[in-house]
Design a protein around this motif. Structure first.
Motif, PDB file in Angstrom:
ATOM      1  N   GLY A  62       0.827  -1.207   0.000  1.00 40.79           N
ATOM      2  CA  GLY A  62       0.000   0.000   0.000  1.00 40.79           C
ATOM      3  C   GLY A  62       0.861   1.257   0.000  1.00 40.79           C
ATOM      4  O   GLY A  62       0.590   2.217  -0.735  1.00 40.79           O
ATOM      5  N   PHE A  63       1.915   1.257   0.813  1.00 39.67           N
ATOM      6  CA  PHE A  63       2.844   2.384   0.845  1.00 39.67           C
ATOM      7  C   PHE A  63       3.514   2.557  -0.512  1.00 39.67           C
ATOM      8  O   PHE A  63       3.609   3.683  -1.026  1.00 39.67           O
ATOM      9  N   LEU A  64       3.959   1.460  -1.099  1.00 43.18           N
ATOM     10  CA  LEU A  64       4.632   1.543  -2.395  1.00 43.18           C
ATOM     11  C   LEU A  64       3.697   2.048  -3.493  1.00 43.18           C
ATOM     12  O   LEU A  64       4.119   2.789  -4.383  1.00 43.18           O
ATOM     13  N   ARG A  65       2.429   1.664  -3.433  1.00 37.30           N
ATOM     14  CA  ARG A  65       1.468   2.149  -4.436  1.00 37.30           C
ATOM     15  C   ARG A  65       1.248   3.658  -4.302  1.00 37.30           C
ATOM     16  O   ARG A  65       1.058   4.352  -5.301  1.00 37.30           O
ATOM     17  N   LYS A  66       1.298   4.168  -3.086  1.00 37.13           N
ATOM     18  CA  LYS A  66       1.096   5.604  -2.852  1.00 37.13           C
ATOM     19  C   LYS A  66       2.330   6.428  -3.202  1.00 37.13           C
ATOM     20  O   LYS A  66       2.233   7.651  -3.337  1.00 37.13           O
ATOM     21  N   THR A  67       3.481   5.779  -3.297  1.00 36.72           N
ATOM     22  CA  THR A  67       4.735   6.478  -3.572  1.00 36.72           C
ATOM     23  C   THR A  67       5.434   5.821  -4.765  1.00 36.72           C
ATOM     24  O   THR A  67       6.440   5.119  -4.602  1.00 36.72           O
ATOM     25  N   PRO A  68       4.945   6.040  -5.974  1.00 36.07           N
ATOM     26  CA  PRO A  68       5.447   5.317  -7.152  1.00 36.07           C
ATOM     27  C   PRO A  68       6.908   5.603  -7.517  1.00 36.07           C
ATOM     28  O   PRO A  68       7.495   4.845  -8.282  1.00 36.07           O
ATOM     29  N   MET A  69       7.507   6.648  -6.975  1.00 33.96           N
ATOM     30  CA  MET A  69       8.899   6.961  -7.311  1.00 33.96           C
ATOM     31  C   MET A  69       9.890   6.290  -6.355  1.00 33.96           C
ATOM     32  O   MET A  69      11.090   6.344  -6.571  1.00 33.96           O
ATOM     33  N   ILE A  70       9.373   5.656  -5.311  1.00 35.52           N
ATOM     34  CA  ILE A  70      10.225   5.025  -4.291  1.00 35.52           C
ATOM     35  C   ILE A  70      10.527   3.580  -4.680  1.00 35.52           C
ATOM     36  O   ILE A  70       9.676   2.864  -5.182  1.00 35.52           O
ATOM     37  N   LYS A  71      11.773   3.182  -4.405  1.00 36.05           N
ATOM     38  CA  LYS A  71      12.179   1.780  -4.528  1.00 36.05           C
ATOM     39  C   LYS A  71      12.589   1.312  -3.133  1.00 36.05           C
ATOM     40  O   LYS A  71      13.010   2.111  -2.302  1.00 36.05           O
ATOM     41  N   PHE A  72      12.473   0.006  -2.909  1.00 39.35           N
ATOM     42  CA  PHE A  72      12.892  -0.573  -1.635  1.00 39.35           C
ATOM     43  C   PHE A  72      14.052  -1.526  -1.862  1.00 39.35           C
ATOM     44  O   PHE A  72      14.002  -2.372  -2.758  1.00 39.35           O
ATOM     45  N   ALA A  73      15.085  -1.400  -1.024  1.00 33.10           N
ATOM     46  CA  ALA A  73      16.129  -2.416  -0.954  1.00 33.10           C
ATOM     47  C   ALA A  73      15.659  -3.436   0.082  1.00 33.10           C
ATOM     48  O   ALA A  73      15.199  -3.071   1.156  1.00 33.10           O
ATOM     49  N   LEU A  74      15.725  -4.704  -0.271  1.00 28.70           N
ATOM     50  CA  LEU A  74      15.326  -5.789   0.622  1.00 28.70           C
ATOM     51  C   LEU A  74      16.601  -6.398   1.202  1.00 28.70           C
ATOM     52  O   LEU A  74      17.340  -7.089   0.501  1.00 28.70           O
TER      53      LEU A  74
END
Length: 157
Positions: free
Chosen positions: A23-35
Motif C-alpha cells: 500500500g505504501f509503495l502504491r502511494k509512492t510510485p517513485m520510491i524503490k525498496f532495498a530488501l
C-alpha cells in the motif's frame, strides 16, 4: 518483516504486513525498496540443528539402528570418542549441535530464499513492479537479543 528461525516461509501475519508495505509503495510510485536480509543467532542454531538431524537420520538408516535415540548415541560415540556421554539423549544431541560447524552456504541460501519470498509476495500477490524491489546486502543481526531473522526495507531513490 520477520521469519521463524531457519525458515523462509511468509506467515499470515507477515503477509498482512506485506499488504501494508505494498500500500505504501502504491502511494509512492517513485520510491524503490532495498530488501536486506538479516540473520539472527537463532537462524544459525536452527540450521545447525537441521544438519545434525539429517546426518543422524542418515546414520540410523545406513546402520539400520532401531530408533533416533540409538542413532544419536552412535553419532556421539563416533564424533566425540573418549568423551563421557551425557545421560540423556537430548544432552548428547545438544553436544553434537554445539560442535557442528556454521553452515555458511545454507545460511546464504536461507537469506536468498527470504528475499525471494518477500519479493514474490510483493510482485505476484500485490502487483508491485519487480524493478522497485532491489536486493540489499545480507548482514548478521546486531546482537543475541534479536531472536528472529528478518528482511529490512530501506527506501532507495
Amino acid at each position: 518483516m520477520t521469519f521463524a528461525a531457519g525458515s523462509a516461509d511468509v506467515d499470515p501475519e507477515m503477509g498482512k504486513h506485506l499488504t501494508d508495505v505494498a500500500g505504501f509503495l502504491r502511494k509512492t510510485p517513485m520510491i524503490k525498496f532495498a530488501l536486506t536480509p538479516v540473520a539472527a543467532p537463532r537462524d544459525l542454531e536452527s540450521l545447525k540443528e537441521q544438519e545434525v538431524t539429517v546426518r543422524i537420520q542418515r546414520l540410523q538408516k545406513d546402520r539400520k539402528l532401531p530408533d533416533f535415540g540409538a542413532a544419536v548415541a552412535a553419532a556421539f560415540k563416533e564424533e566425540l570418542p573418549g568423551v563421557p556421554p551425557p545421560a540423556s539423549g537430548e544432552a548428547k544431541l545438544a553436544a553434537l549441535r554445539e560442535r557442528e560447524p556454521a553452515p555458511d552456504a545454507l545460511m546464504s541460501e536461507l537469506l536468498e530464499r527470504r528475499v525471494a519470498a518477500v519479493r514474490e509476495a510483493l510482485v505476484k500477490n500485490e502487483g508491485i513492479p519487480a524493478e522497485r524491489l532491489i536486493p540489499g546486502t545480507a548482514k548478521a543481526a546486531p546482537g543475541d537479543d534479536v531472536t528472529e531473522g528478518r528482511i529490512e526495507f530501506q527506501i532507495e531513490q
